[in-house]
Design a protein around this motif. Structure first.
Motif, PDB file in Angstrom:
ATOM      1  N   ALA A 178      -8.104   0.402   3.940  1.00 46.48           N
ATOM      2  CA  ALA A 178      -7.270  -0.420   3.059  1.00 46.48           C
ATOM      3  C   ALA A 178      -6.296  -1.271   3.868  1.00 46.48           C
ATOM      4  O   ALA A 178      -6.044  -2.438   3.537  1.00 46.48           O
ATOM      5  CB  ALA A 178      -6.518   0.470   2.077  1.00 46.48           C
ATOM      6  N   LEU A 194      -9.659   0.130  -5.486  1.00 49.66           N
ATOM      7  CA  LEU A 194      -8.781  -0.984  -5.128  1.00 49.66           C
ATOM      8  C   LEU A 194      -9.465  -2.308  -5.400  1.00 49.66           C
ATOM      9  O   LEU A 194      -8.850  -3.267  -5.891  1.00 49.66           O
ATOM     10  CB  LEU A 194      -8.385  -0.889  -3.652  1.00 49.66           C
ATOM     11  CG  LEU A 194      -7.133  -0.069  -3.290  1.00 49.66           C
ATOM     12  CD1 LEU A 194      -7.256   1.374  -3.741  1.00 49.66           C
ATOM     13  CD2 LEU A 194      -6.877  -0.130  -1.793  1.00 49.66           C
ATOM     14  N   SER A 231       0.566   5.556   0.187  1.00 44.42           N
ATOM     15  CA  SER A 231      -0.319   6.688   0.384  1.00 44.42           C
ATOM     16  C   SER A 231       0.479   7.941   0.705  1.00 44.42           C
ATOM     17  O   SER A 231       1.692   7.886   0.916  1.00 44.42           O
ATOM     18  CB  SER A 231      -1.333   6.400   1.497  1.00 44.42           C
ATOM     19  OG  SER A 231      -2.404   7.326   1.467  1.00 44.42           O
ATOM     20  N   LEU A 245       0.842  -1.189   0.000  1.00 46.58           N
ATOM     21  CA  LEU A 245       0.000   0.000   0.000  1.00 46.58           C
ATOM     22  C   LEU A 245       0.879   1.241   0.000  1.00 46.58           C
ATOM     23  O   LEU A 245       1.880   1.299   0.720  1.00 46.58           O
ATOM     24  CB  LEU A 245      -0.910   0.043   1.232  1.00 46.58           C
ATOM     25  CG  LEU A 245      -2.034  -0.988   1.322  1.00 46.58           C
ATOM     26  CD1 LEU A 245      -2.875  -0.732   2.569  1.00 46.58           C
ATOM     27  CD2 LEU A 245      -2.925  -0.969   0.088  1.00 46.58           C
ATOM     28  N   LEU A 256      -6.932   5.039   3.593  1.00 39.58           N
ATOM     29  CA  LEU A 256      -5.817   4.203   4.022  1.00 39.58           C
ATOM     30  C   LEU A 256      -6.153   3.290   5.210  1.00 39.58           C
ATOM     31  O   LEU A 256      -5.827   2.094   5.167  1.00 39.58           O
ATOM     32  CB  LEU A 256      -4.597   5.064   4.337  1.00 39.58           C
ATOM     33  CG  LEU A 256      -3.342   4.304   4.790  1.00 39.58           C
ATOM     34  CD1 LEU A 256      -2.882   3.315   3.726  1.00 39.58           C
ATOM     35  CD2 LEU A 256      -2.209   5.273   5.131  1.00 39.58           C
ATOM     36  N   ASN A 290      -8.167   5.280  -6.431  1.00 39.62           N
ATOM     37  CA  ASN A 290      -7.506   4.882  -5.188  1.00 39.62           C
ATOM     38  C   ASN A 290      -8.399   4.847  -3.957  1.00 39.62           C
ATOM     39  O   ASN A 290      -7.916   4.743  -2.834  1.00 39.62           O
ATOM     40  CB  ASN A 290      -6.289   5.782  -4.928  1.00 39.62           C
ATOM     41  CG  ASN A 290      -6.645   7.261  -4.867  1.00 39.62           C
ATOM     42  OD1 ASN A 290      -7.793   7.633  -4.640  1.00 39.62           O
ATOM     43  ND2 ASN A 290      -5.648   8.108  -5.074  1.00 39.62           N
ATOM     44  N   THR A 302      -3.280   4.452  -2.566  1.00 39.01           N
ATOM     45  CA  THR A 302      -4.446   4.541  -1.694  1.00 39.01           C
ATOM     46  C   THR A 302      -4.713   5.985  -1.272  1.00 39.01           C
ATOM     47  O   THR A 302      -3.814   6.680  -0.793  1.00 39.01           O
ATOM     48  CB  THR A 302      -4.252   3.664  -0.439  1.00 39.01           C
ATOM     49  OG1 THR A 302      -3.847   2.358  -0.835  1.00 39.01           O
ATOM     50  CG2 THR A 302      -5.536   3.564   0.358  1.00 39.01           C
TER      51      THR A 302
END
Length: 472
Positions: A126, A95, A59, A57, A123, A90, A118
């Motif tokens: 995720a 996703l 971000s 991931l 976030l 995102n 993301t």
């Protein structure tokens, strides 16, 4: 029953994406995920768990699309089959759509590793749904306050979510951003830092728009020995002693070459290397540094990262070069969306310009500002960005978008001659106007917000000058 539900969700999501593209109602980058999650809410979690190499991931506020593409290229060069939300969708639905696209009709993975750019607000969710192998966070700036709130609120949400991760997770953080670096405190994960060491770039630009000026531990204002821009630099708290962590991966020296390229000298545990990055600016150099650091934390050989980065091309709208048809005028598209990003983009463009001797020389600009949801509905950030650097540098500028008049007023107060400006609210005729005013041999620099960039690229694709963004 759960497997049946997931299989149906995968099939329905894939069908939705196919129909979306066939009917030309979009690129199918979010709707398939939304539909699949209605049928099977755990579909992203379940599909992520099937990837042999796990999930990465990435971000942050600025640069995440470019950095994720850089990291994807590195991983591909290392022999991975990468599942990547390359089109930049995102949010969680984006996703999920990417995860659907990376499986066959039975939900079996066709990739070895997942890489998801993301959204900042997405976030925490995720992190919970993908159980990532590695998390990369590059920076945190004020952006879309109507969606995200203040940076401290967002940082706290990130911190709480990171604390839930497995001790085996690797976290890669920007040591030069105090809000991001502090996320690594007291985590049970493996934490790695990267940072810029080259003092020649410590010009203190945009210090008035610094968002993280106060110590996370005691509240005292940081002192900076080097300030690169906003709150990015080398800092220490004079009260409690908390300071910038020493980065394992360092950009020891950076040589910029106008709007064409840059040369990076990197140090890392056990060695160092030089690489030629075919992208301009301090921002892109730190994006490359972040991607290199993440790849190193994943065990990718440094030489492989150098090979991929030296062959990298920009993501759509992020310092993207486009030609207006066969043998037409060159254009440079650079997304702007918040004070720091806009300030650094203007600084990069101005650094390559010379003071015009007469009206045909200097910068030729198209600035398109929208205030739609994806842009952030509050455009007061225009007054924090340092457009003053354009004064005396502009030969012509067309302002466009839903807030074209606001941008024109901002440029007037920044010192840009109103006689050089044209206001054309619609993006498509604005592009025609800007190109018509462009002298032979000059480059048109286009600075759009996010939805304006999408509208612009849709127009460019219609003209046959670029591919649709989901094919890029």
């Amino acid at each position: 029953m759960e497997k049946l539900s997931n299989a149906f969700a995968v099939g329905l999501g894939k069908t939705t994406g196919t129909l979306s593209r066939m009917l030309r109602i979009g690129g199918g980058t979010t709707l398939p995920g939304r539909v699949a999650r209605l049928v099977a809410p755990s579909v992203l979690r379940d599909l992520s768990a099937t990837l042999p190499g796990g999930v990465i991931l990435l971000s942050g506020t600025n640069g995440k699309t470019t950095t994720s593409r850089m990291l994807a290229e590195i991983l591909c060069a290392n022999g991975e089959r990468v599942l990547h939300n390359r089109a930049g969708a995102n949010l969680i639905t984006g996703l999920t759509t990417t995860a659907l696209a990376g499986t066959d009709w039975r939900g079996r993975p066709q990739a070895t590793i997942g890489l998801f750019e993301t959204d900042e607000a997405a976030l925490p969710q995720a992190l919970a749904e993908t159980a990532p192998r590695l998390v990369l966070i590059n920076n945190l700036f004020r952006d879309q306050l109507d969606r995200y709130g203040e940076v401290d609120t967002l940082a706290q949400a990130w911190k709480q979510a990171l604390r839930t991760l497995s001790p085996e997770t690797r976290i890669v953080l920007n040591a030069d951003d105090p809000a991001v670096a502090y996320l690594g405190q007291d985590l049970r994960c493996h934490v790695f830092y990267y940072g810029l060491e080259d003092a020649q770039h410590a010009v203190g630009a945009g210090a008035h728009i610094a968002d993280s000026q106060f110590c996370q531990q005691c509240g005292e204002r940081y002192r900076y020995s080097l300030a690169f821009y906003a709150h990015i630099g080398h800092y220490q708290c004079p009260r409690c002693g908390y300071q910038r962590p020493t980065p394992q991966v360092q950009l020891a020296r950076l040589d910029l070459s106008g709007i064409e390229a840059s040369r990076l000298y990197l140090r890392y545990p056990g060695g160092g290397l030089e690489l030629n990055l075919p992208l301009p600016g301090l921002y892109n150099a730190t994006n490359a540094l972040a991607a290199f650091a993440a790849a190193l934390a994943l065990g990718v050989p440094p030489a492989t990262s150098r090979y991929a980065l030296e062959r990298f091309s920009a993501a759509f709208g992020r310092i993207e070069r486009v030609t207006a048809g066969q043998g037409g005028a060159p254009m440079l598209i650079a997304l702007i969306k918040n004070p720091v990003g806009a300030t650094e983009t203007v600084r990069m463009i101005v650094q390559t310009a010379t003071v015009p001797a007469h009206a045909s020389q200097g910068l030729h600009l198209l600035i398109a500002i929208n205030d739609r949801f994806a842009d952030g509905t509050d455009v007061s950030w225009l007054w924090d960005a340092e457009f003053e650097a354009l004064a005396g540098q502009v030969a012509s500028v067309v302002v466009s978008g839903t807030r074209a008049e606001d941008m024109a007023v901002r440029l007037k107060y920044a010192g840009v001659d109103p006689a050089m400006m044209r206001i054309v609210p619609e993006v498509h005729p604005a592009l025609d106007e800007a190109l018509a005013r462009l002298p032979a041999g000059a480059t048109l620099a286009i600075l759009p917000t996010y939805t304006a960039m999408l509208a612009l690229r849709q127009d460019l694709a219609r003209r046959g000058w670029v591919k649709p963004f989901w094919e890029g």
